[in-house]
Design a protein around this motif. Structure first.
Motif, PDB file in Angstrom:
ATOM      1  N   VAL A 109     -27.225   3.988 -14.368  1.00  0.00           N
ATOM      2  CA  VAL A 109     -26.752   5.334 -14.036  1.00  0.00           C
ATOM      3  C   VAL A 109     -27.565   6.376 -14.797  1.00  0.00           C
ATOM      4  N   GLY A 110     -28.013   7.415 -14.090  1.00  0.00           N
ATOM      5  CA  GLY A 110     -28.710   8.516 -14.724  1.00  0.00           C
ATOM      6  C   GLY A 110     -27.735   9.524 -15.314  1.00  0.00           C
ATOM      7  N   PHE A 111     -28.282  10.506 -16.002  1.00  0.00           N
ATOM      8  CA  PHE A 111     -27.423  11.494 -16.663  1.00  0.00           C
ATOM      9  C   PHE A 111     -26.602  12.305 -15.669  1.00  0.00           C
ATOM     10  N   ALA A 112     -27.203  12.723 -14.563  1.00  0.00           N
ATOM     11  CA  ALA A 112     -26.459  13.528 -13.588  1.00  0.00           C
ATOM     12  C   ALA A 112     -25.310  12.734 -12.993  1.00  0.00           C
ATOM     13  N   GLY A 113     -25.548  11.465 -12.666  1.00  0.00           N
ATOM     14  CA  GLY A 113     -24.475  10.625 -12.137  1.00  0.00           C
ATOM     15  C   GLY A 113     -23.364  10.425 -13.143  1.00  0.00           C
ATOM     16  N   THR A 263     -20.602  -4.082 -11.584  1.00  0.00           N
ATOM     17  CA  THR A 263     -20.258  -5.179 -10.676  1.00  0.00           C
ATOM     18  C   THR A 263     -20.158  -4.726  -9.230  1.00  0.00           C
ATOM     19  N   GLY A 264     -20.522  -3.475  -8.964  1.00  0.00           N
ATOM     20  CA  GLY A 264     -20.535  -2.986  -7.599  1.00  0.00           C
ATOM     21  C   GLY A 264     -19.189  -2.620  -7.032  1.00  0.00           C
ATOM     22  N   ARG A 265     -18.180  -2.502  -7.883  1.00  0.00           N
ATOM     23  CA  ARG A 265     -16.835  -2.165  -7.399  1.00  0.00           C
ATOM     24  C   ARG A 265     -16.531  -0.673  -7.466  1.00  0.00           C
ATOM     25  N   PHE A 266     -17.482   0.101  -7.959  1.00  0.00           N
ATOM     26  CA  PHE A 266     -17.300   1.557  -8.005  1.00  0.00           C
ATOM     27  C   PHE A 266     -18.638   2.204  -7.711  1.00  0.00           C
ATOM     28  N   ALA A 267     -18.675   3.018  -6.658  1.00  0.00           N
ATOM     29  CA  ALA A 267     -19.890   3.725  -6.275  1.00  0.00           C
ATOM     30  C   ALA A 267     -19.845   5.147  -6.819  1.00  0.00           C
ATOM     31  N   LEU A 268     -20.951   5.601  -7.353  1.00  0.00           N
ATOM     32  CA  LEU A 268     -21.023   6.954  -7.889  1.00  0.00           C
ATOM     33  C   LEU A 268     -20.845   7.984  -6.779  1.00  0.00           C
ATOM     34  N   PRO A 269     -20.249   9.121  -7.090  1.00  0.00           N
ATOM     35  CA  PRO A 269     -20.139  10.180  -6.081  1.00  0.00           C
ATOM     36  C   PRO A 269     -21.500  10.786  -5.797  1.00  0.00           C
ATOM     37  N   ALA A 270     -21.622  11.385  -4.623  1.00  0.00           N
ATOM     38  CA  ALA A 270     -22.822  12.166  -4.331  1.00  0.00           C
ATOM     39  C   ALA A 270     -22.892  13.338  -5.305  1.00  0.00           C
ATOM     40  N   VAL A 271     -24.087  13.691  -5.705  1.00  0.00           N
ATOM     41  CA  VAL A 271     -24.271  14.744  -6.705  1.00  0.00           C
ATOM     42  C   VAL A 271     -25.247  15.788  -6.175  1.00  0.00           C
ATOM     43  N   HIS A 283     -21.844  27.996  -8.880  1.00  0.00           N
ATOM     44  CA  HIS A 283     -20.488  28.468  -8.608  1.00  0.00           C
ATOM     45  C   HIS A 283     -20.351  28.930  -7.162  1.00  0.00           C
ATOM     46  N   ARG A 284     -21.340  29.676  -6.697  1.00  0.00           N
ATOM     47  CA  ARG A 284     -21.271  30.154  -5.311  1.00  0.00           C
ATOM     48  C   ARG A 284     -21.225  28.977  -4.339  1.00  0.00           C
ATOM     49  N   SER A 285     -22.023  27.984  -4.620  1.00  0.00           N
ATOM     50  CA  SER A 285     -22.059  26.817  -3.752  1.00  0.00           C
ATOM     51  C   SER A 285     -20.730  26.079  -3.764  1.00  0.00           C
ATOM     52  N   GLY A 286     -20.139  25.940  -4.942  1.00  0.00           N
ATOM     53  CA  GLY A 286     -18.869  25.229  -5.037  1.00  0.00           C
ATOM     54  C   GLY A 286     -17.714  25.981  -4.420  1.00  0.00           C
ATOM     55  N   GLU A 287     -17.698  27.296  -4.600  1.00  0.00           N
ATOM     56  CA  GLU A 287     -16.582  28.095  -4.097  1.00  0.00           C
ATOM     57  C   GLU A 287     -16.537  28.169  -2.579  1.00  0.00           C
ATOM     58  N   THR A 288     -17.656  27.991  -1.927  1.00  0.00           N
ATOM     59  CA  THR A 288     -17.644  28.035  -0.466  1.00  0.00           C
ATOM     60  C   THR A 288     -16.897  26.847   0.125  1.00  0.00           C
ATOM     61  N   GLY A 289     -16.804  25.744  -0.647  1.00  0.00           N
ATOM     62  CA  GLY A 289     -16.151  24.542  -0.154  1.00  0.00           C
ATOM     63  C   GLY A 289     -17.006  23.734   0.788  1.00  0.00           C
ATOM     64  N   ARG A 290     -18.255  24.159   0.996  1.00  0.00           N
ATOM     65  CA  ARG A 290     -19.116  23.445   1.941  1.00  0.00           C
ATOM     66  C   ARG A 290     -20.018  22.414   1.267  1.00  0.00           C
ATOM     67  N   THR A 291     -20.038  22.414  -0.058  1.00  0.00           N
ATOM     68  CA  THR A 291     -20.882  21.460  -0.775  1.00  0.00           C
ATOM     69  C   THR A 291     -20.190  20.117  -0.857  1.00  0.00           C
ATOM     70  N   ARG A 292     -20.868  19.076  -0.375  1.00  0.00           N
ATOM     71  CA  ARG A 292     -20.331  17.728  -0.475  1.00  0.00           C
ATOM     72  C   ARG A 292     -20.756  17.104  -1.790  1.00  0.00           C
ATOM     73  N   GLY A 293     -19.855  16.417  -2.419  1.00  0.00           N
ATOM     74  CA  GLY A 293     -20.186  15.752  -3.665  1.00  0.00           C
ATOM     75  C   GLY A 293     -19.939  16.644  -4.875  1.00  0.00           C
ATOM     76  N   LYS A 294     -20.320  16.141  -6.004  1.00  0.00           N
ATOM     77  CA  LYS A 294     -20.076  16.778  -7.292  1.00  0.00           C
ATOM     78  C   LYS A 294     -21.234  17.700  -7.678  1.00  0.00           C
ATOM     79  N   ILE A 295     -20.913  18.895  -8.146  1.00  0.00           N
ATOM     80  CA  ILE A 295     -21.923  19.812  -8.635  1.00  0.00           C
ATOM     81  C   ILE A 295     -22.163  19.546 -10.117  1.00  0.00           C
ATOM     82  N   VAL A 296     -23.422  19.405 -10.474  1.00  0.00           N
ATOM     83  CA  VAL A 296     -23.800  19.070 -11.846  1.00  0.00           C
ATOM     84  C   VAL A 296     -24.928  20.007 -12.285  1.00  0.00           C
ATOM     85  N   LEU A 297     -24.817  20.545 -13.490  1.00  0.00           N
ATOM     86  CA  LEU A 297     -25.886  21.329 -14.088  1.00  0.00           C
ATOM     87  C   LEU A 297     -26.791  20.416 -14.889  1.00  0.00           C
ATOM     88  N   VAL A 298     -28.096  20.549 -14.671  1.00  0.00           N
ATOM     89  CA  VAL A 298     -29.075  19.753 -15.398  1.00  0.00           C
ATOM     90  C   VAL A 298     -29.632  20.613 -16.532  1.00  0.00           C
TER      91      VAL A 298
END
Length: 300
Positions: A109-113, A263-271, A283-298
């Motif tokens: 797993v990477g940091f964003a995941g 063990t493959g029993r949990f898949a990471l969310p889309a990021v 924030h703008r992207s998240g508030e619209t409700g149209r972004t699929r997956g988790k928003i992460v700041l790098v």
């Protein structure tokens, strides 16, 4: 260090990247050089003045990074380790953050995941724990395609439960891949669930809200068999348990999620990632409700 802060309430334009003193880890805590930090709906609610009244405020409770300082009494972790977890106080959306609860990041797993995991898995596990979800139980998850709902489905399946999950038709394949039997939400939900489970379900977890608590009570036969994570007003009206974390957090889940991923029993969310200095756009992207997956700041 650089950190996200706002000094007045308002839209995304009030967010600033400011220089703040480096935080120091107290006893039982660690400091990490943050590589990624999760963004949640609570962030824009705070920014809009809908939650905490104090100003200024720094943001972020979930982070992934590299340990660079260790507080007194901490064992089992070393400087240079990759970890993810929860901040002691807000401030994960920064170059440095102090964590009160953490776990190793799985090698795959990477940091964003990793930064996308803490809030989703804790919230989902807390709901499952409140319901007492165990092997052989039939659980209905309302809102199974979002980050918390998807986590709840997978964690319940890992416990040996049978899961039915509500989602829009476009997301049925996703819900099925997670291990649940998908049904469409909306009018006629109870009838669609009974087509799969004629005797109703044992337990129901409401992740999405949307006014479905009467249906969930009817399907379980008892409001005590329903927990909502999203509908405070409905919970009071219908006698359902509402859990938002002040009734105890399920922090134990951080230690176990790595094995499920491995063990493959949990898949990471889309990021979807944004640089730290584009937090307003995040924030703008998240508030619209149209972004699929988790928003992460790098960070960095």
């Amino acid at each position: 260090m650089k950190a996200v802060r706002f000094s007045r309430f308002g839209g995304p334009e009030v967010l600033e990247i400011v220089e703040l003193p480096d935080p120091l880890p107290g006893p039982g805590r660690i400091r990490v050089a943050v590589r990624a930090a999760g963004v949640n709906a609570s962030d824009w609610k705070k920014r809009a003045g809908l939650m905490d009244e104090g100003l200024p405020q720094v943001l972020g409770y979930e982070a992934a990074g590299v340990v660079d300082e260790i507080g007194e009494g901490v064992t089992g972790v070393a400087i240079g380790d990759r970890v993810f977890g929860f901040c002691a106080e807000a401030g994960a959306q920064a170059e440095l953050a102090v964590l009160a609860h953490w776990a190793p990041i799985p090698r795959s797993v990477g940091f964003a995941g990793a930064a996308a995991l803490p809030a989703a898995v804790e919230t989902a596990t807390r709901g499952l724990d409140r319901l007492g979800v165990t092997a052989g139980r039939l659980l209905l998850v309302n809102g199974a395609s979002g980050s918390v709902g998807a986590a709840a489905v997978q964690l319940a399946v890992a416990r040996g439960a049978r899961v039915i999950g509500t989602a829009g038709p476009a997301h049925h394949d996703q819900v099925r891949a997670l291990g649940a039997e998908p049904v469409s939400y909306g009018e006629g939900l109870a009838e669609r669930v009974r087509a799969l489970a004629p005797d109703g379900v044992d337990l129901a977890l409401d992740v999405a809200g949307s006014g479905v608590l009467p249906d969930l009570i009817g399907l379980t036969g008892d409001p005590r068999r329903v927990v909502t994570l999203a509908d405070f007003a409905g919970a009071r009206t219908h006698g359902v348990t509402f859990s938002r974390g002040d009734d105890g957090r399920a922090l134990h889940t951080l230690a176990g999620i790595g094995e499920l991923i491995g063990t493959g029993r949990f898949a990471l969310p889309a990021v979807r990632t944004f640089p730290l200095d584009e937090v307003a756009q995040a924030h703008r992207s998240g508030e619209t409700g149209r972004t699929r997956g988790k928003i992460v700041l790098v960070v960095g």
